[in-house]
Every structure is written in structure tokens, then in C-alpha cells.
Write a protein that holds these residues in place. Structure first.
Motif, PDB file in Angstrom:
ATOM      1  N   LEU A 111     -11.692  -1.638  25.429  1.00 40.17           N
ATOM      2  CA  LEU A 111     -10.342  -2.157  25.694  1.00 40.17           C
ATOM      3  C   LEU A 111      -9.366  -1.654  24.632  1.00 40.17           C
ATOM      4  O   LEU A 111      -8.258  -1.213  24.935  1.00 40.17           O
ATOM      5  N   LEU A 112      -9.823  -1.707  23.380  1.00 42.10           N
ATOM      6  CA  LEU A 112      -8.968  -1.303  22.270  1.00 42.10           C
ATOM      7  C   LEU A 112      -8.620   0.184  22.353  1.00 42.10           C
ATOM      8  O   LEU A 112      -7.458   0.572  22.171  1.00 42.10           O
ATOM      9  N   SER A 113      -9.630   1.002  22.664  1.00 43.45           N
ATOM     10  CA  SER A 113      -9.369   2.447  22.700  1.00 43.45           C
ATOM     11  C   SER A 113      -8.411   2.781  23.856  1.00 43.45           C
ATOM     12  O   SER A 113      -7.589   3.698  23.727  1.00 43.45           O
ATOM     13  N   HIS A 114      -8.512   2.014  24.943  1.00 41.35           N
ATOM     14  CA  HIS A 114      -7.576   2.194  26.065  1.00 41.35           C
ATOM     15  C   HIS A 114      -6.151   1.909  25.598  1.00 41.35           C
ATOM     16  O   HIS A 114      -5.212   2.680  25.836  1.00 41.35           O
ATOM     17  N   ASP A 115      -5.991   0.791  24.862  1.00 42.49           N
ATOM     18  CA  ASP A 115      -4.669   0.400  24.363  1.00 42.49           C
ATOM     19  C   ASP A 115      -4.138   1.417  23.350  1.00 42.49           C
ATOM     20  O   ASP A 115      -2.962   1.776  23.378  1.00 42.49           O
ATOM     21  N   ILE A 116      -5.036   1.852  22.457  1.00 36.41           N
ATOM     22  CA  ILE A 116      -4.612   2.786  21.403  1.00 36.41           C
ATOM     23  C   ILE A 116      -4.103   4.099  22.019  1.00 36.41           C
ATOM     24  O   ILE A 116      -3.091   4.648  21.590  1.00 36.41           O
TER      25      ILE A 116
END
Lengths: 279, 487
Positions: B31-36
């Protein structure tokens, strides 16, 4: 010497190549653990194969163990020994009074001798395993309790309660149920008496609730009826147990060297109803 | 039906446990890498920062204590389900096939653990080892059941403990080492409580082996397990050897904890350079946690346990016991500990680690405990005023003990504050509150009428709260020199 390294290197398991040193360590651990379990099994198997066979009167009571599956608790004739009544009792044998008596959880050895009925019965209790035991059979027990009930401090009623490590018989659900039913088997007389007592108790309770209205004499009469009935019931139950103990028996094997016992079968009315297979 | 429900819940719990173990971190990272990526395209963060953030949050094996604990729970549930499965199909198997099954399950679990270790999943491997050693225990139980073995249950626990010790030594498994300590103390407790061993010495052999392993593996958490298990064994042995309801036994505990404190102080003198506050700190903590409740319970003994202490004719004189087992059995050992404690305290004082007042308080606690235990011994009353009269004892317990204890607690708060130890301050504050409530209930509670009781109770409690608040506030204030305090 064969070099196994390249073989393991080309065949990774879970991503990484196998490390021979760690493989040896894990196998050594597993061998030790398996050996420990194996020793446990072997001890029992050799006892069941080579031990002296005896038949002990018993009665099944109070089954079930939630964690360890179904079992039947067995209460033996030799579980409670009244020392002065034993066949081997002589005037020169010492029966200790409670204070210096048998210590709780201490090991003792009970000499067993075969009877004409086919059952084995206790002859005498020893604190140590006697040296001279060529043809004699000794079973090892642990002291549960030792008490002498007498006001006169005489040695007449000194009773030794023992455990032999064969008090639990684990069985599958069906067999355990059968054994339990057998244990609960009771004469029609007992069933009838129980019913009567229950009814009387019920009316007694009702009378007490209406105590203000009822005559006190009625309640007294009822309780006077109940007391002898209860006494009779407990006597009948004891008799019932005795009758059952005369029919039901455990076939056990006893190790000559240590006196350790293991269950090898069950017997009902002189017929084997269950026999342990070694494997 | 009940089996199905249990199996259902077990399965759900296991799935959740495993999902959390395996998936939680990965899911968060994804999820975080998608947001980043999105923030990077929007131009909110630079590519360097994005790389740094991703590197920081990338799952490194299995991290987090919670994940480990949940995984452990999952392992336990799996173990339980394995047991239920085997138990359910047990009746249809021959003995040999049962044995083969048991061995196969054991080997599989250990081999999986081994591969997990090799693949750098140490935590997951430890969970699998826990499962494996648990299964070893299950195997012992099931074999005992197969052969109707019912002779001496603690032996089974001992066998399991030795198995865990072997696994810990060969595989250097932390889980196995922890289970060894748990197994050893369980075994000892079973022997002592069920089979009435007076003092179970063989425990020390197993404990010693496990402790040696702890030192070799350098796992600090196992030090705590070693210490706690030894403490449980010591306390149980003393209780079993003496009599729990006696003041003497409790005084022995107090002296033991005081000695631990003294050892901790001396340890600090010797090791301030090399190891500032490692072993000594936690030894001190255990000592304080043990000492304060023991001191509190010492005064409550005549009331809560040995009611007979004040009632005439109910104390049984243990005429058969030897000096070491009778009513004064605790005395030689307690005195010995007292001497050792005082010597170590004096040593700490000479090295300027303790102030003179601290030394006086510590020695006073030790000496008065011994004295109080001595005059509370049944013999003291039985011989009619041989040491102390019953009324004097009552007065002493109700008034003098309480006052002395409260004074000691106030000093302990100051002492803790000076040493910068929160534990001292909070432990002493908590004990202070409990002591005040105890005094309030034992002295005033029974004398007053109900309404008055609640009125006084309310005022006292509010007063206590205010007092504690002020006390805490004072302690929170920075200790500035008097000259710098603004007028």
C-alpha cells in the motif's frame, strides 16, 4: 569420502542451498528425541513380552480424561491392604503405627501369590525388594496413605493404600463407554431403592417448604425413614462393587527385576475381553 | 458437534495468525509503495526520498514483537489442532502406525524449522521449533496413553524438558531454551506440590545445565527466565519446608530480597566501568518487586492467615520438628542472610554508593523484620510473655508497624528519586497507597457507623489522592539549587 556439497548445492530447498553442518545438527537432534521416545516404547514392550503374567481383581470406576482421551480408572483389590488380614501376616512381622509408618509416595513391594480361583492375591508388603525372589512375584507400588484406626493403638486395623501405575486403562470411545456401563451396572434392588429414596427426599423437601402448615411430626417420620434406607443403599453399593470385582480382572505383566507392572489385557468372567497387541 | 465448532474456531484463529504473520507487513509495504509512487509522480517527494522511505519500510524477514507473538499463538493452535486430529483418528490406527505418525509429524516440524533458519527467517523458525518441542511433549503423552502408563507424571515432564534442552543445545534455539526453563520449573512444582518432595534438589541440575546454555547463547531474556524459575523454586521450597503462614518464612523472603538488593549495589561498584546497569538493574528490580509486597504481607499475617495467632489455644506446638523444621526453622538461615546483607550494604556505603541514611534504613528494615518475626513466633505467646505479651503484639502490628512502614516508604521514594529510578518511586507510591487503605480499613473500618464510615472514608481517600498528587508534583519538579529558584 564422498563429497556431498555439490549435490546439495545444486538442489536448494526453500531457496537456499543446504548446509551440511546444520543438516547433521538437526538430524542428531531428531535422532536423540526419537531415541528418547523409542526407549519409552521399548521399555514397555519388553515388559509386556518378558514380564510375569498375573491376574488382578479390579473394578472399573469413574472414567474420562478430557486431555488424554477416554480412560477407565481401575480400583484393585490390592489397592487397599489391611495388613493384619494379609496371608503373610505373622506375629513376628512388624506393623508400624502411623507415626513411624509408611511414608507417603515411598516405594513398597507387594508379594503376590496365585489363588485356586486363578486370581492373584497379596501375600505381604516389603519396604525393599527382597533378594530371594526366584519363584516369587513382587509388584512395586507407591504409598498413597497409611492409617491405623484404633483407639487402643493396637495394630489391628492398619490399612495401606497403594498405587501401582496401572490404575488408568485408556480405551477408545466405544470400549470406554462399555466399561463405564459395566462399572455402573447395578442390581435391580439398588435401582429400586434409589428411586424410593429420591421420592422420599422430594416429599421431604416439599414438607419443609410448607413447614408452617404441616405437622412437625410428619417431617420427623420422613427423616426417620430416610436414614436406614440410605445406610442400606451404601451397603448394597459396596456389595455390588464386590460382586463386580469378583467378575472383572486385569491381566498385568510384572518385571522381575524392578517390580514394575503394565496392563496387558482385561478379563470378564474368566474370559479375556481385551488383549494388548505389542504393535 | 462440539468438535466441529472447536475445529472451526481453531482453523479461523490459525488462518488469522498465519495471515498476520506472513501478510501484514507485506500488505502495508505494498500500500505504501503504491502511495509513494503516486506522491512521486505528483512531485511531492523526490525520487531519493521515495527510495529512502521504501528502504525504511521494506519488510526485513519478520519483524515486530506482535507478529512474533501472534505467530506463536498460531503455532500453539496448530499444535492443538494436530493433537485433536490424531486423537480423533486414534482408535482406527494400529500401535505401529500411530508411532510412525507421531515420529513423522515430529521430524517434519523440525526439518521445516531447520529450513526456515537456513533461509533467514529466525523468528518463524523459532515458532516452528516451539511447535516441534510441543509435539515432542504430545508424543510422550500419547505413548504413555498407548501403553496405559500412569506411574509418575512428573517423569514425563522431565523427559520433555530434557528433550527441549537437547534441542536448545544442538540447534541453539531460543524457543527451546525458554521451554526448557518452563519445563524444568513445571516438573519441579509437580514433584513438590503433588508428590510432596520436601526440597526438590534435582531441579538445580537441570536448571544449571539450562543456565550454562543461557550464558553460552548470550540471550539476555533467558537470564530473566533463569532467574524467575530459580526464584519460584526457592520460594516454593521455603514455603514447603517451613510454614507459609509463619512470620519466619516471610521474614526469610524479605531477607532474601534485601540480600538481592545488596548484591545489586555491590555489583554496581564492581562493574560501573564495564557494564553500567545490566545485571544489577534487573536484580534490583526483582528485589524491589519482591520486597515491598512481602513487607506489606508481614503485618497482615496475624489477620489474614494465622487467625489463631491471637486466638487462645489454637496454635499447635510443633514439638517433633527439629530446629530447622520447627517454629524457629527459619531463624538460622534468616540470620545468616541478615549478616551477609549488612556486610554488603556496609561495603556499598564505604564505596560511597549509599548515603549513611540509606544504610541506616536498609539495616533497620533487615533487623526489625527479624525481630518482628521472632516475637511473632507461636512460642512467644505460648510461654506467656516469654518475649512479648499478646496485647503488645497487637498494638505493635496495628500502630508501630504501619507507621514504620509508611516512613520507610517515604524514604524509599526519596531514595528512588535520588537514584533516578522510576520503579522505586512508583512501587513505593503504590505500596504507600495500599498501606494507607489497609490501615484505614483495618483500624477505622470496623469502628464507625456505616454513614460515618463512608464520610470519613471519602475524606480520607480524597486526602490520600491529594497527598499523592502533591508528592508526585514535587518529584516531577527539576531539582534546581536554592539560589537559582526565582523569588
Amino acid at each position: 569420502m564422498i563429497n556431498l556439497k555439490p549435490y546439495f548445492k545444486d538442489r536448494p530447498f526453500f531457496g537456499r542451498p543446504l548446509d551440511l553442518k546444520s543438516l547433521i545438527t538437526i538430524l542428531a537432534t531428531l535422532f536423540i528425541l526419537t531415541l528418547m521416545l523409542g526407549a519409552m516404547v521399548w521399555g514397555r514392550v519388553s515388559l509386556l513380552q518378558n514380564g510375569t503374567q498375573v491376574v488382578l481383581k479390579t473394578a472399573p470406576v469413574d472414567p474420562r480424561d478430557l486431555l488424554r482421551g477416554y480412560f477407565v480408572r481401575l480400583s484393585y483389590d490390592i489397592s487397599r491392604l489391611e495388613l493384619k488380614k494379609l496371608a503373610g501376616y505373622r506375629q513376628d512381622r512388624q506393623i508400624p503405627l502411623k507415626r513411624d509408618g509408611y511414608k507417603k509416595h515411598a516405594n513398597v513391594y507387594v508379594e503376590l501369590r496365585p489363588m485356586s480361583s486363578g486370581f492373584w492375591s497379596p501375600y505381604w508388603v516389603y519396604r525393599f525388594l527382597p533378594q530371594d525372589r526366584k519363584e516369587r512375584v513382587f509388584i512395586r507400588g507407591r504409598v498413597r496413605s497409611y492409617s491405623c484406626r484404633s483407639r487402643m493403638r493396637s495394630k489391628d486395623r492398619c490399612t495401606l493404600s497403594l498405587r501401582y501405575g496401572i490404575e488408568k486403562f485408556f480405551a477408545d470411545k466405544t470400549r470406554a463407554k462399555k466399561l463405564e456401563d459395566f462399572g455402573r451396572q447395578q442390581s435391580t434392588e439398588i435401582t429400586e431403592l434409589r428411586k424410593q429414596i429420591r421420592e422420599l427426599e422430594k416429599s421431604y423437601r416439599q414438607q419443609r417448604q410448607k413447614q408452617k402448615k404441616a405437622e412437625r411430626q410428619d417431617i420427623k417420620d420422613l427423616s426417620a425413614q430416610l436414614v436406614p434406607m440410605r445406610t442400606k443403599l451404601s451397603k448394597l453399593i459396596a456389595q455390588n462393587r464386590l460382586n463386580m470385582a469378583n467378575r472383572f480382572a486385569v491381566i498385568a505383566r510384572i518385571d522381575k527385576q524392578s517390580g514394575e507392572a503394565a496392563i496387558s489385557g482385561l478379563q470378564l468372567d474368566d474370559k479375556a475381553i481385551y488383549e494388548e497387541r505389542l504393535f | 458437534m462440539i468438535e466441529i465448532i472447536i475445529a472451526f474456531f481453531l482453523t479461523i484463529a490459525t488462518i488469522i495468525g498465519l495471515a498476520m504473520t506472513f501478510g501484514w507487513r507485506n500488505l502495508y509495504f505494498r500500500l505504501l509503495s503504491h502511495d509513494i509512487k503516486k506522491w512521486q509522480t505528483e512531485g511531492w517527494i523526490s525520487p531519493e526520498n521515495a527510495a529512502l522511505l521504501l528502504a525504511d519500510k521494506r519488510p526485513k524477514g519478520l519483524a515486530g514483537r506482535l507478529v512474533f507473538l501472534v505467530g506463536l499463538l498460531g503455532a500453539l493452535l496448530l499444535l492443538f489442532s494436530a493433537v485433536s486430529f490424531v486423537a480423533a483418528n486414534w482408535d482406527d490406527m494400529s500401535r505401529l502406525s500411530r508411532l510412525i505418525w507421531l515420529i513423522i509429524i515430529l521430524w517434519t516440524t523440525f526439518l521445516v524449522s531447520w529450513r526456515l533458519t537456513a533461509n533467514e527467517h529466525p523468528r518463524l523458525a523459532e515458532i516452528a521449533y516451539t511447535l516441534g518441542i510441543g509435539l515432542f511433549g504430545v508424543n510422550i503423552t500419547l505413548i504413555a496413553q498407548m501403553f496405559h502408563i500412569d506411574s509418575h507424571p512428573p517423569n514425563g515432564v522431565l523427559m520433555w524438558t530434557i528433550g527441549a534442552l537437547v534441542a536448545a543445545a544442538l540447534l541453539r534455539s531460543k524457543a527451546a531454551l525458554a521451554l526448557t526453563f518452563i519445563g524444568a520449573i513445571t516438573w519441579s512444582m509437580m514433584e513438590v506440590l503433588t508428590y510432596q518432595e520436601l526440597i526438590h534438589w534435582p531441579f538445580l541440575m537441570v536448571w544449571g545445565a539450562a543456565f550454562g546454555l543461557t550464558l553460552w547463547m548470550r540471550w539476555s531474556f533467558a537470564n530473566h527466565l533463569a532467574f524467575i524459575s530459580l526464584l519460584i523454586w526457592t520460594i516454593t521450597s521455603i514455603i514447603h519446608y517451613g510454614d507459609w503462614s509463619s512470620h519466619g518464612t516471610l521474614s526469610l523472603f524479605i531477607m532474601m530480597f534485601l540480600l538481592m538488593l545488596a548484591v545489586a549495589f555491590v555489583w554496581q561498584i564492581k562493574n560501573t566501568q564495564t557494564q553500567p546497569y545490566g545485571f544489577a538493574t534487573w536484580l534490583e528490580r526483582y528485589a524491589i518487586i519482591g520486597l515491598l509486597p512481602s513487607l506489606f504481607f508481614l503485618q497482615t499475617l496475624p489477620i489474614i492467615v494465622s487467625r489463631g495467632l491471637y486466638a487462645p489455644g489454637t496454635i499447635s506446638r510443633d514439638s517433633n520438628g527439629s530446629m530447622l523444621q520447627g517454629s524457629f526453622g527459619w531463624f538460622p538461615l534468616t540470620s545468616l542472610l541478615l549478616i551477609g546483607t549488612v556486610l554488603l550494604l556496609v561495603m556499598s556505603w564505604r564505596e560511597k554508593l549509599l548515603r549513611r541514611l540509606d544504610l541506616v534504613f536498609f539495616v533497620a528494615i533487615a533487623a526489625s523484620t527479624l525481630l518482628y518475626a521472632l516475637i511473632s513466633s507461636p512460642y512467644a505467646f505460648e510461654t506467656d510473655g516469654w518475649l512479648i505479651a499478646k496485647e503488645t503484639h497487637k498494638f505493635l502490628t496495628t500502630w508501630i508497624y504501619g507507621a514504620a512502614f509508611l516512613t520507610m516508604l517515604i524514604w524509599l521514594i526519596a531514595f528512588g528519586h535520588r537514584r533516578g529510578s522510576d520503579l522505586y518511586v512508583w512501587a513505593a507510591l503504590a505500596t504507600f497507597a495500599v498501606e494507607v487503605l489497609y490501615i484505614y480499613f483495618s483500624i477505622f473500618g470496623s469502628l464507625l457507623e456505616t454513614s460515618l464510615f463512608f464520610l470519613v472514608g471519602g475524606i480520607l481517600t480524597i486526602g490520600l489522592a491529594y497527598f499523592l498528587y502533591r508528592l508526585h508534583q514535587r518529584l516531577e519538579e527539576p531539582s534546581t539549587p536554592a539560589s537559582e529558584v526565582p523569588s
